[in-house]
Design a protein around this motif. Sequence first.
Motif, mmCIF file in Angstrom:
data_model
loop_
_atom_site.group_PDB
_atom_site.id
_atom_site.type_symbol
_atom_site.label_atom_id
_atom_site.label_comp_id
_atom_site.label_asym_id
_atom_site.label_seq_id
_atom_site.Cartn_x
_atom_site.Cartn_y
_atom_site.Cartn_z
ATOM 1 N N HIS A 177 0.352 -1.347 0.004
ATOM 2 C CA HIS A 177 -0.229 -0.140 -0.062
ATOM 3 C C HIS A 177 0.569 0.803 0.243
ATOM 4 N N CYS A 193 -7.553 0.854 -4.422
ATOM 5 C CA CYS A 193 -6.914 -0.325 -4.421
ATOM 6 C C CYS A 193 -7.886 -1.297 -3.258
ATOM 7 N N CYS A 232 -7.881 -1.528 -0.274
ATOM 8 C CA CYS A 232 -7.698 -1.358 1.003
ATOM 9 C C CYS A 232 -8.482 0.298 1.265
ATOM 10 N N CYS A 276 -2.173 3.174 -4.828
ATOM 11 C CA CYS A 276 -1.363 1.949 -4.300
ATOM 12 C C CYS A 276 -0.414 0.910 -4.970
HETATM 13 ZN ZN LIG Z 1 -3.432 -0.183 -0.893
#
Ligand SMILES: [Zn+2]
Length: 400
Positions: free
Chosen positions: A252, A263, A265, A270
């Motif tokens: 990340h 991404c 996340c 990332c």
């Molecule tokens: Zn990420």
Amino acid sequence: MNEKSILASNASKEGAAAPRRGRDVHSEALALIAAGRVRSRSELGEALAMAPSSISLVVQTLVTKGWITESGQGPSTGGRRPRILAVSGESSYVLCADMGGRHAKIGVMGLDGSLQESRSIDFDVTTGPDEGLRVLGAAFDSLMAERPGRRLLGIGVALPGPVDVAAGCVDSPSRMPGWHRYPVGATLAARFGTGVAVENDANAMALGEYSERSPRSGQMIVIKAGTAIGAGFIIDGKVYHGATGAAGDITHVRTPAAGDALCSCGNRGCLETIASGAAVVSLLRARGLDVSTTADVIRLVEDADPDATGLVRDAGRHLGGVVSAIVNFFNPTAVLLNGVLSTLEPFVAAFRSQLYEGCHPLVTKELTIAASSLGEDAGLVGTGRLALQQAFENPHTQMS
Ligand SMILES: [Zn+2]
């Protein structure tokens, strides 16, 4: 450096010249040998900060009890070639598992650290921890049933997310619904009545590589370049976890070339969105190619497909860019590549050239950049070593 000055420097580093009171040096020695962290009397003496005469007594006791063997010849470091220390005990073993997103590897390790069995099983991490651990437990049951009369000494499990090692669980994983803080270690310990070590998959891989590598690299980065990206750091011969267990989670890191790509996340831009195997698959699909897994990417690159080869080369370059910053900072002796993308020459070549381009010459002067020697078994070897280490640190462990 002679032995005395080694002892003196260790003592000052550890901040204690005398062994701790009540210290069980035999368990400590077993744990170090089982983890692959020491392989000779002199390495053991250095690690325990004890004089050769005391080490000699410890080794003799362990050999007489049948817990370790001392045989063969290790690599010479100038003087007489040292004899190799290994844990023995043929009737006992540990179970190990390296859990991925869609499949898992399970194995059996002997007390000498040799991987006696390695197989793949179907495992879907998105089904959640109850079902996932049921599948893993059943697979362990069959490995145990094939070893009647032998003793299970411990279990090691690697999981594809940030791991709280002390609590034996994952914390805030991005692709493991339902697993956050689920007591993986405690659940398996209750089911099998044995100690369970839980570790992040990239850390386990790094530990596996470290324990098998000769000559030893005390400062090492092992990168997992597969469907996802991960990294494990070995510092002074130990896995480095960081403050909250997230060390090495380089996937990340914000990378300008990724632009605004979303991404897993929830963040944008990332490294994962341009340099992971999953990213290469989706970028190829966006160009209209018929791919759904990294295996399809491998096939296309082997057929010299220009789109696939170019994207894989870009992935290696982007990963190399992020890793070169870390290498400059950390100055390791080795950077090892593992994972499915690391089997592709265009990927490795781009990664390597990015490191040489992005690092100070003094940093790359003696740097080894190489493919993993253990390949797909690296994580299993690491979790097996962890399970052994934990078993030997337990004073109640009976070897046979
Ligand atoms: Zn990420």
